[in-house]
Write an enzyme that holds these catalytic residues in place. Structure first.
Site, PDB file in Angstrom:
ATOM      1  N   HIS A  60       0.791  -1.235   0.000  1.00  0.00           N
ATOM      2  CA  HIS A  60       0.000   0.000   0.000  1.00  0.00           C
ATOM      3  C   HIS A  60       0.820   1.281   0.000  1.00  0.00           C
ATOM      4  O   HIS A  60       0.264   2.370  -0.022  1.00  0.00           O
ATOM      5  CB  HIS A  60      -0.996   0.028   1.164  1.00  0.00           C
ATOM      6  CG  HIS A  60      -0.356   0.219   2.515  1.00  0.00           C
ATOM      7  ND1 HIS A  60       0.190  -0.809   3.220  1.00  0.00           N
ATOM      8  CD2 HIS A  60      -0.183   1.323   3.277  1.00  0.00           C
ATOM      9  CE1 HIS A  60       0.673  -0.355   4.368  1.00  0.00           C
ATOM     10  NE2 HIS A  60       0.455   0.949   4.431  1.00  0.00           N
TER      11      HIS A  60
HETATM   12  C1  UD1 Z   1      -2.512   5.432   5.699  1.00  0.00           C
HETATM   13  C2  UD1 Z   1      -1.239   5.981   6.336  1.00  0.00           C
HETATM   14  C3  UD1 Z   1      -0.147   4.925   6.269  1.00  0.00           C
HETATM   15  C4  UD1 Z   1      -0.613   3.610   6.870  1.00  0.00           C
HETATM   16  C5  UD1 Z   1      -1.902   3.176   6.204  1.00  0.00           C
HETATM   17  C6  UD1 Z   1      -2.403   1.958   6.910  1.00  0.00           C
HETATM   18  C7  UD1 Z   1      -0.726   8.383   6.164  1.00  0.00           C
HETATM   19  C8  UD1 Z   1       0.081   9.383   5.441  1.00  0.00           C
HETATM   20  N1  UD1 Z   1      -0.745   7.152   5.622  1.00  0.00           N
HETATM   21  O1  UD1 Z   1      -2.267   5.206   4.317  1.00  0.00           O
HETATM   22  O2  UD1 Z   1       0.981   5.368   7.009  1.00  0.00           O
HETATM   23  O3  UD1 Z   1       0.386   2.654   6.667  1.00  0.00           O
HETATM   24  O4  UD1 Z   1      -2.879   4.223   6.326  1.00  0.00           O
HETATM   25  O5  UD1 Z   1      -3.280   1.214   6.147  1.00  0.00           O
HETATM   26  O6  UD1 Z   1      -1.323   8.688   7.160  1.00  0.00           O
HETATM   27  N2  UD1 Z   1      -9.720   4.504   1.722  1.00  0.00           N
HETATM   28  C9  UD1 Z   1     -10.850   3.711   1.739  1.00  0.00           C
HETATM   29  N3  UD1 Z   1     -11.417   3.433   2.951  1.00  0.00           N
HETATM   30  C10 UD1 Z   1     -10.953   3.913   4.126  1.00  0.00           C
HETATM   31  C11 UD1 Z   1      -9.808   4.726   4.091  1.00  0.00           C
HETATM   32  C12 UD1 Z   1      -9.206   5.011   2.883  1.00  0.00           C
HETATM   33  O7  UD1 Z   1     -11.312   3.249   0.698  1.00  0.00           O
HETATM   34  O8  UD1 Z   1     -11.530   3.614   5.191  1.00  0.00           O
HETATM   35  C13 UD1 Z   1      -9.078   4.783   0.419  1.00  0.00           C
HETATM   36  C14 UD1 Z   1      -9.387   6.184  -0.109  1.00  0.00           C
HETATM   37  O9  UD1 Z   1      -9.532   6.088  -1.492  1.00  0.00           O
HETATM   38  C15 UD1 Z   1      -8.104   6.946   0.200  1.00  0.00           C
HETATM   39  C16 UD1 Z   1      -7.032   5.860   0.112  1.00  0.00           C
HETATM   40  O10 UD1 Z   1      -7.658   4.673   0.578  1.00  0.00           O
HETATM   41  O11 UD1 Z   1      -7.881   7.998  -0.683  1.00  0.00           O
HETATM   42  C17 UD1 Z   1      -5.817   6.175   0.956  1.00  0.00           C
HETATM   43  O12 UD1 Z   1      -6.166   6.447   2.308  1.00  0.00           O
HETATM   44  P1  UD1 Z   1      -5.203   7.361   3.258  1.00  0.00           P
HETATM   45  O13 UD1 Z   1      -5.718   7.344   4.663  1.00  0.00           O
HETATM   46  O14 UD1 Z   1      -4.942   8.671   2.605  1.00  0.00           O
HETATM   47  O15 UD1 Z   1      -3.835   6.652   3.208  1.00  0.00           O
HETATM   48  P2  UD1 Z   1      -3.435   5.144   3.273  1.00  0.00           P
HETATM   49  O16 UD1 Z   1      -2.815   4.787   1.970  1.00  0.00           O
HETATM   50  O17 UD1 Z   1      -4.565   4.318   3.774  1.00  0.00           O
HETATM   51  N1  UDP Z   2      -3.442  -6.128   8.966  1.00  0.00           N
HETATM   52  C1  UDP Z   2      -4.719  -6.674   9.114  1.00  0.00           C
HETATM   53  N2  UDP Z   2      -5.410  -7.034   7.978  1.00  0.00           N
HETATM   54  C2  UDP Z   2      -4.899  -6.879   6.721  1.00  0.00           C
HETATM   55  C3  UDP Z   2      -3.595  -6.325   6.586  1.00  0.00           C
HETATM   56  C4  UDP Z   2      -2.902  -5.949   7.733  1.00  0.00           C
HETATM   57  O1  UDP Z   2      -5.203  -6.844  10.236  1.00  0.00           O
HETATM   58  O2  UDP Z   2      -5.591  -7.231   5.746  1.00  0.00           O
HETATM   59  C5  UDP Z   2      -2.708  -5.701  10.189  1.00  0.00           C
HETATM   60  C6  UDP Z   2      -1.325  -6.299  10.356  1.00  0.00           C
HETATM   61  O3  UDP Z   2      -1.352  -7.530  11.039  1.00  0.00           O
HETATM   62  C7  UDP Z   2      -0.610  -5.227  11.166  1.00  0.00           C
HETATM   63  C8  UDP Z   2      -1.244  -3.945  10.684  1.00  0.00           C
HETATM   64  O4  UDP Z   2      -2.476  -4.308  10.048  1.00  0.00           O
HETATM   65  O5  UDP Z   2      -0.892  -5.409  12.546  1.00  0.00           O
HETATM   66  C9  UDP Z   2      -0.347  -3.213   9.721  1.00  0.00           C
HETATM   67  O6  UDP Z   2      -1.005  -2.106   9.228  1.00  0.00           O
HETATM   68  P1  UDP Z   2      -0.679  -1.461   7.819  1.00  0.00           P
HETATM   69  O7  UDP Z   2       0.125  -2.382   6.995  1.00  0.00           O
HETATM   70  O8  UDP Z   2      -1.971  -0.973   7.283  1.00  0.00           O
HETATM   71  O9  UDP Z   2       0.122  -0.146   8.231  1.00  0.00           O
HETATM   72  P2  UDP Z   2       1.677   0.148   8.511  1.00  0.00           P
HETATM   73  O10 UDP Z   2       2.126  -0.762   9.587  1.00  0.00           O
HETATM   74  O11 UDP Z   2       2.406  -0.030   7.220  1.00  0.00           O
HETATM   75  O12 UDP Z   2       1.689   1.572   8.920  1.00  0.00           O
END
Ligand code: UD1
Ligand code: UDP
Length: 365
Positions: free
Chosen positions: A205
């Protein structure tokens, strides 16, 4: 002491669960839980509250998705009003997401003390949105609680006052160990018709991988090679799902018969997938840590990591998005040549209790 605990995105929920539990048991703190609404879909948010027994948030700012700058601005504006109303003594933030930085900035402007759990980790890559969040948060926070010794070195190198730093260990691992029985009991393997150690788990992601056509295409080529040898299970993050369509890569993915794309899964199901994987491919921060504790080989699809102990002590190796490197590492695992690693110091399930001790100590100074 009235303290507002901030969460916004998936990894935050896993980190706050043991902290909320510890605070509720303790009568020194009056904890309030605030969700910014950065993540809002059930499978990225609500399901974690339910499984990890996190109380319903007292406040939800319901900011939703937008550009990072607008999201930070919206969180700041709404959190400013909350602070005026509740007048907290302190806030506690975890990790490195936009919500973490936005709320720390507000607290700083209002002279409210802030505590950062997972302080000091650095990728030294400012193109990564989280690195900027980490730098800003740590430069403003009043109490810095790092997970590992490298993070303490980073903070000292940045000129941080040593009196503000207290190593507490890795909070993510508190949840992993506390819920180990429930993770073991997940029936996801039978639901997906998977055999133990007969599949690979993949997550992707990071914008550096999924918002770049070149990087994503190169990773897909490596996946094509790997899925000819072993099944790959891929819970697809919504950001990635969107970019696959935007880059016209859906057909390429559908042609890989042994690549199983599913929606993101809950914490217990995902924990079971990791525990029973032959190996893991990921660009997640937390998953690098969880594989190290589980001693499962992990190939990280990034050029750098803010969690270097997972490489120097754990089971992790960095491959970036280079298909040749990913394939080379996968072949090493196929050939039985991978390190077993060891669990880093203080990744022991007792971090929440050390966090509470550190907060009390800092209050008595
Ligand atoms: C965010 C965090 C990242 C973290 C990740 C965990 C920042 C800068 N990034 O990234 O550090 O690792 O979350 O998963 O804070 N969306 C949905 N449903 C939701 C939320 C988001 O569909 O509930 C979609 C939207 O299209 C959105 C995109 O995901 O634009 C990205 O969401 P965003 O919160 O901006 O960043 P992440 O890539 O999720
Ligand atoms: N995780 C989860 N379901 C998924 C993918 C990840 O429960 O489908 C959990 C994973 O075990 C870990 C956390 O989400 O505890 C990691 O979050 P993510 O990768 O979204 O964020 P990051 O750690 O990169 O900030």
């Amino acid at each position: 002491m009235k303290i507002i605990n901030i969460v916004g995105a998936r990894p935050n929920f896993i980190k706050i669960a043991p902290i909320m539990k510890a605070m509720k048991r303790d009568n020194f703190l009056d904890p309030i839980l605030l969700h910014t609404g950065q993540h809002y879909d059930h499978i990225l948010s609500g399901s974690f509250f339910k499984e990890l027994e996190i109380p319903e948030p007292d406040i939800n700012l319901e900011v939703g998705s937008m550009s990072h700058a607008k999201q930070v601005a919206m969180i700041m504006s709404k959190f400013d009003d909350v602070c005026d109303e509740l007048k907290p003594d302190a806030i506690l933030v975890v990790g490195d997401v936009n919500s973490t930085m936005a709320c720390t900035l507000v607290a700083s402007k209002k002279s409210i003390k802030s505590i950062h759990v997972e302080a000091g980790i650095r990728s030294f890559d400012r193109t990564m949105p989280e690195e900027v969040n980490r730098l800003v948060t740590d430069s403003l926070a009043d109490l810095l609680l790092p997970p590992s010794p490298d993070a303490i070195v980073n903070l000292k190198n940045e000129g941080c006052d040593e009196g503000k730093i207290e190593m507490v260990g890795n909070i993510m691992i508190d949840s992993l160990l506390y819920f180990d029985t429930k993770i073991s009991s997940s029936d996801i393997l039978s639901r997906l018709s998977l055999g133990e150690k007969k599949f690979v788990t993949l997550t992707l992601h990071r914008p550096s991988n999924v918002d770049s056509f070149e990087a994503l295409s190169s990773i897909l080529e490596a996946l094509d090679y790997i899925q000819k040898r072993v099944k790959i299970v891929f819970p697809v993050h919504p950001r990635t799902d969107k970019m696959i369509d935007q880059f016209g890569l859906r057909d390429k993915i559908n042609q890989m018969n042994n690549l199983l794309c599913i929606d993101p899964v809950g914490y217990f199901d995902f924990g079971k997938l990791i525990a029973e994987s032959f190996f893991v491919l990921t660009d997640s921060g937390g998953i690098q840590e969880e594989t190290t504790v589980r001693k499962i080989p992990c190939i990280t699809l990034r050029e750098n990591t803010e969690r270097p102990v997972t490489v120097t002590e754990g089971t992790n190796q960095l491959a970036g998005s280079d298909k040749y490197k990913i394939i080379k590492f996968a072949d090493e695992i196929f050939n039985g040549k991978w390190k077993e690693g060891r669990v880093p110091e203080m990744w022991d399930g007792k971090t929440a209790s050390r966090i509470l001790d550190a907060i009390k100590k800092s209050c008595s100074l």
